[in-house]
Design an enzyme around this catalytic site. Structure first.
Site, mmCIF file in Angstrom:
data_model
loop_
_atom_site.group_PDB
_atom_site.id
_atom_site.type_symbol
_atom_site.label_atom_id
_atom_site.label_comp_id
_atom_site.label_asym_id
_atom_site.label_seq_id
_atom_site.Cartn_x
_atom_site.Cartn_y
_atom_site.Cartn_z
ATOM 1 N N GLY A 168 80.412 75.580 119.011
ATOM 2 C CA GLY A 168 81.452 74.561 119.347
ATOM 3 C C GLY A 168 82.483 74.059 118.558
ATOM 4 O O GLY A 168 83.372 74.031 118.539
ATOM 5 N N ALA A 169 82.262 73.235 117.536
ATOM 6 C CA ALA A 169 82.738 72.984 116.118
ATOM 7 C C ALA A 169 81.590 72.765 115.420
ATOM 8 O O ALA A 169 80.406 72.553 114.663
ATOM 9 C CB ALA A 169 83.232 71.775 116.896
ATOM 10 N N MET A 170 82.124 72.264 113.870
ATOM 11 C CA MET A 170 81.469 72.342 113.176
ATOM 12 C C MET A 170 82.456 71.168 111.605
ATOM 13 O O MET A 170 83.175 71.318 111.337
ATOM 14 C CB MET A 170 81.299 73.448 112.287
ATOM 15 C CG MET A 170 80.722 73.351 111.168
ATOM 16 S SD MET A 170 78.710 73.017 110.842
ATOM 17 C CE MET A 170 78.497 72.192 109.674
ATOM 18 N N GLU A 208 82.303 65.175 116.280
ATOM 19 C CA GLU A 208 82.127 65.975 114.513
ATOM 20 C C GLU A 208 82.918 65.006 113.470
ATOM 21 O O GLU A 208 82.376 65.046 112.574
ATOM 22 C CB GLU A 208 83.665 67.181 114.538
ATOM 23 C CG GLU A 208 82.964 68.276 115.566
ATOM 24 C CD GLU A 208 81.640 68.726 115.132
ATOM 25 O OE1 GLU A 208 81.179 69.076 114.360
ATOM 26 O OE2 GLU A 208 81.344 69.702 116.325
ATOM 27 N N HIS A 229 80.253 62.759 111.647
ATOM 28 C CA HIS A 229 79.419 63.433 111.451
ATOM 29 C C HIS A 229 80.449 62.506 109.717
ATOM 30 O O HIS A 229 79.118 63.208 108.650
ATOM 31 C CB HIS A 229 79.096 64.965 111.068
ATOM 32 C CG HIS A 229 77.896 65.378 112.309
ATOM 33 N ND1 HIS A 229 77.352 65.505 112.400
ATOM 34 C CD2 HIS A 229 78.519 66.296 113.209
ATOM 35 C CE1 HIS A 229 76.527 65.657 112.681
ATOM 36 N NE2 HIS A 229 76.999 66.543 113.727
ATOM 37 N N GLU A 283 71.927 65.147 113.827
ATOM 38 C CA GLU A 283 72.618 65.735 115.536
ATOM 39 C C GLU A 283 72.520 64.311 116.630
ATOM 40 O O GLU A 283 73.753 64.107 117.441
ATOM 41 C CB GLU A 283 72.144 67.045 115.642
ATOM 42 C CG GLU A 283 72.405 68.073 115.316
ATOM 43 C CD GLU A 283 74.361 68.065 114.994
ATOM 44 O OE1 GLU A 283 75.062 67.728 115.572
ATOM 45 O OE2 GLU A 283 74.550 68.971 113.527
#
Length: 949
Positions: A346-348, A383, A386, A405
């Site tokens: 989905g995203a990084m 995101e 993070h 996560e």
């Protein structure tokens, strides 16, 4: 403030030398560009174009005795810095292949004497230096040993250098490599994404390094604890822009159609957070605190249509919230976020350059729905969380992935709530994380949050850690921890943890240490045991308890909750599946003092009589289910039917979810669970309705191929009708959009369910302009009641869609058809990347399997093509387990169980990768479904029949 990372004099000198080497390499690669172009113009088709290709790499016997046969790197070498140059070709060569070339020089220190250099390298053709795959030199006074031989180990992804003498402990060296790789469309490492704009095919070079794909881009020490500083240079065509983790500095080579973009050195970071992108995308930008550059990148058309504006507007406030929450400034000079046409996750959270699917970043104010907007906010918040928790301070190894996560999955709700305070989004963690993970963690095949390091070694095992347990259980237990510590104490401990370990790596006990210190430093703060002792019971053993309260006697007990009470738990627990349970509770609407259940049984003052009632786990602050004596259940159900608003929204959802799952576990009878849904005719809020409908969905899946389904539909119609009429009124017969965020969600949810039981809804909605919130329902209904003409129309709309979220709605809707041959054709499309993007293949198959007509077709399709699907779509995909889960949801017969077991047996030689655990859980769930349907079908049919009249 994060601590500053310093380098030694020798290392600094080495970096200066590497910069000079890099410049020479850039010139050499530029000359090679002209040579390669000239060769390709006139080269015969059968002549090789790979000037750096090597003979077939040597392989080693399959034995764990040698260092290179282990999946974990030896602890003898530690990287300090890399100088990496990459040159992606956005046009195919004469063989039709897209390639990239590169150069890398890594400075490393020797901390234990060794005559081996073992570094990750996968699917790279390495240039031969005097018969070896790499060159080695010393830094400062260090003299590099000569290389005896080098070889590649395919299984463990290693480049191995055997030296003639040992490296000196304390000395630093430089390992030089030149390489070529394929810029494939496999969504891994440095890869290729394609899209069409204004009829022109465009190619993007982009990357996904997590978890083990940096080694596919350049040789590196590819483990999260092997942090280093990266200096990156990208060579790319004129008219394109290059992006990486640091801020860019452009220069142009005279006489060449190329640009050379260098980037500021990164902070000390892990390889899995690197990002490299070359595209012709454009951006919108803003600045924060006068020096932080914030940019949103996307296709030119998307930016021109202002699809990036919303993301830009919320990014600044979310970053500000985290800076305050963590008490630590954002550690970088820029925050780039980019929407990619092809992206598997989905995203990084790449540090400084976050990559997204287009659906997770781009919002069209006219075409996008409320749900799209909500997803974008929460994904951005996840995101950006993070940037500190995960990037600044990083896990030591993947067995503690939940710490990264789970934390981001918890605080994303806090960040999103700060950006959109009117949404009340924090309550939705109950639906999207707590209730979601309960379903998985109640299986005997579940696993603890923290696994032993030796359980997580191979790339497939690492990918398997990216699951619901790591994300959602991690979020749930951290939320519980924050609740019983209080948010200020929790945040104080986090700040101390982040500032102490900035730019370093940790294990989960480091966080417990800092939270315990925060408790110790808070006057009047008391918990019954240390943070370690309390939380180890939630992280080192799988599952969760069901707490049973007998309000007639005041007794309270806990027991490991298993969805199938007959299942056997093979995994031992040092805590004997007993937890330290913090119980917040109320008596007849009055909050009581929190109670800790520290043993299997206890006595507390939860005894009531008469009209008084007890509700435990208020606001679902704890990670456990609650059961009561029948008298208290009756009092709670009476309260729901007479004055449901006396209970909070999320506790109403909790009562429903607990009851339905307690019934599946045979702790209460099914009729009692169904009775919790009777009050819904009076319910107007989204979260309780969503909780009820998810649980009733299980009944639909179990019975939509039986006579029970007709009675179930009639009951749903009866319960939903008042809600349908309510929203019909406040929307002026569907001509106005509700003003409240949750009202808009509930309206969309209501119509989606109504369309399952009211055939005429589609035609009523077609009379008005379709609002984005209703499109999913309307599209699905139109396809379901249509034929090939309607399906083909939707397909053309899908192929021409310029907004990713609109394409997703259409892609989902096309799976709603009831025509088998159309579904079979659609299944064939999923494995053709020219029709369905690789990132969307497995989710499209799941959409088809969700259709009662499509389920057996999807199951047959996947079984017949498992080897191909696994090789091309499943080897490293985090989401691959969802394919198995999605297809087998309806399985509830002995025949389906035997087919599932045979599928496992027939494909052991192929493998299941990150879906290995999902397959075991599918067998366990199917076994439980068979027993549940056998025991409950008659009772359920009778109840729905009686209650629907």
């Amino acid at each position: 403030m994060g601590r500053v990372y310093y380098v030694s004099k020798n290392v600094g000198l080495g970096m200066l030398v590497l910069a000079t080497i890099a410049l020479a390499t850039i010139i050499a690669l530029s000359i090679a560009y002209d040579k390669e172009r000239a060769k390709n113009r006139g080269k015969p088709e059968n002549e090789a174009t790979d000037s750096t290709s090597m003979p077939t790499p040597l392989t080693t016997p399959s034995t764990p005795k040698e260092p290179w046969d282990h999946y974990r790197l030896p602890d003898s070498l530690v990287p300090v810095s890399y100088n990496v140059t990459l040159w992606p070709r956005l046009r195919p060569n004469a063989d039709g292949m897209y390639l990239f070339t590169g150069y890398s020089a890594v400075i490393f220190s020797c901390v234990k004497e060794t005559d081996l250099i073992i570094i990750h390298s996968n699917k790279l053709n390495l240039t031969n230096f005097y018969g070896h795959h790499a060159k080695l030199s010393g830094l400062g006074d260090a003299t590099a040993p000569t290389i005896q031989k080098t070889w590649l180990v395919v299984k463990t992804h290693y480049l191995v250098l055997q030296l003639r003498s040992a490296l000196a402990v304390g000395a630093s060296y430089v390992l030089h490599t030149e390489f070529q790789g394929e810029l494939a469309d496999d969504l891994e490492g440095f890869y290729r994404s394609e899209y069409t704009e204004d009829g022109v095919k465009k190619v993007v070079a982009t990357s996904q390094m997590q978890a083990t794909y940096a080694r596919k881009t350049f040789p590196c020490f590819d483990e999260p604890a092997m942090k280093a500083v990266f200096t990156v240079t990208i060579i790319h065509d004129q008219g394109t822009v290059a992006l990486s983790n640091g801020r860019e500095i452009d220069s142009v080579i005279d006489g060449m159609p190329l640009r050379v973009t260098t980037f500021e050195p990164t902070e000390r970071m892990s390889t899995y957070l690197l990002a490299f992108i070359v595209s012709d995308f454009v951006n919108i930008q803003s600045t924060q605190n006068s020096n932080l550059l914030i940019r949103i990148w996307a296709r030119r058309k998307a930016i021109e249509d202002r699809q990036g504006d919303y993301a830009l507007n919320v990014t600044g406030p979310i970053l500000q919230f985290y800076e305050h929450y963590y008490n630590a400034t954002y550690p970088l000079s820029k925050s780039d976020q980019i929407a990619l046409p092809d992206f598997n996750a989905g995203a990084m959270e790449n540090w400084g350059l976050v990559t997204y699917r287009e659906t997770a970043l781009l919002y069209d104010p006219i075409m996008s729905s409320t749900g799209n907007k909500e997803r974008i906010t929460t994904v951005i918040a996840h995101e950006l969380a993070h940037m500190w928790f995960g990037n600044l301070v990083t896990l030591q190894w993947w067995n503690d992935l939940w710490l990264n996560e789970g934390f981001a999955s918890y605080v994303e709700y806090l960040g999103a709530d700060y950006a959109e305070p009117t949404w009340n989004i924090k309550d939705q963690i109950i639906l999207y994380d707590v209730h979601k993970v309960f379903a998985v963690d109640a299986l005997a095949s579940s696993h603890p949050l923290s696994r032993r390091e030796e359980e997580v070694n191979t790339p497939a095992q690492i990918s398997e850690m990216f699951n619901t347990i790591s994300y959602s259980k991690g979020a749930a237990v951290l939320r519980m921890l924050s609740e019983f510590l209080t948010e200020p104490v929790f945040a104080k401990g986090l700040s101390s943890y982040l500032n102490t370990f900035a730019f370093g790596n940790t294990v989960y006990t480091d966080l417990w240490d800092h939270l315990q210190q925060a408790v110790k430093n808070t006057p009047g703060m008391h918990i019954p045991h240390t943070v370690h002792n309390i939380m180890n019971r939630w992280t080192l053993q799988m599952g969760f308890p069901v707490v049973t309260i007998d309000t007639r006697t005041g007794s309270i007990t806990q027991k490991h909750f298993l969805l199938d009470p007959d299942s056997v738990v093979d995994r031992p627990s040092q805590f004997n599946y007993t937890w330290f349970v913090p119980i917040k509770w109320m008596k007849t609407g009055v909050e009581q003092q929190q109670h800790w259940l520290l043993q299997k049984t206890g006595m507390v003052i939860m005894r009531v009589s008469g009209e008084d009632w007890v509700l435990a786990n208020t606001n679902v602050s704890g990670y456990f289910r609650v059961n009561y004596d029948l008298d208290n259940w009756d009092r709670l159900l009476s309260l729901l039917n007479t004055n449901h608003q006396a209970l909070s929204i999320i506790n109403r959802a909790q009562i429903i979810d607990d009851a339905f799952n307690l019934a599946r576990a045979k702790i209460i009878n099914t009729t009692l669970a169904l009775r919790t849904s009777k009050y819904l005719a009076k319910e107007r809020d989204y979260i309780p309705w969503e909780s009820a409908l998810r649980n009733l969905d299980y009944y639909i899946l179990m019975f939509d191929r039986t006579e029970v389904y007709g009675a179930l539909q009639l009951y749903l119609k009866k319960q939903i009708q008042p809600l349908f009429e309510y929203f019909k009124t406040i929307t002026a017969n569907w001509t106005k959009v509700p003003t409240g965020h949750t009202d808009r969600e509930t309206t969309a949810q209501t119509l989606q369910r109504v369309c399952l039981v009211f055939i005429y809804c589609m035609f009523a909605l077609m009379l008005t302009r379709i609002h984005p919130n209703l499109k999913t329902t309307v599209y699905c209904s139109a396809i379901a009641f249509g034929g090939v003409e309607e399906w083909d129309f939707a397909w053309r709309m899908f192929k021409n869609a310029t907004l990713a979220s609109e394409a997703v709605r259409l892609r989902s809707a096309m799976a709603c058809t009831k025509v088998p041959w159309l579904l079979n054709r659609y299944l064939e499309y999923t494995l053709d990347p020219t029709k369905i993007r690789k990132q969307d293949a497995t989710s499209t198959i799941q959409y088809i399997a969700r259709n009662v007509v499509g389920m057996p077709l999807a199951w047959n399709f996947v079984r017949a093509r498992w080897s191909y699907i696994f090789q091309h779509y499943g080897r490293g995909s985090f989401s691959f387990s969802n394919l198995v889960n999605g297809i087998t949801k309806r399985f509830s017969t002995d025949f389906e169980l035997q087919e599932l077991k045979k599928f496992k047996e027939d494909n052991l030689h192929v493998g299941f990768g990150s879906a290995t655990l999902a397959l075991e859980q599918a067998i366990e769930k199917t076994t439980a479904n068979i027993k549940w349907v056998t025991e409950n079908k008659a009772h359920v049919l009778k109840w729905f029949t009686e209650e629907s009249t």
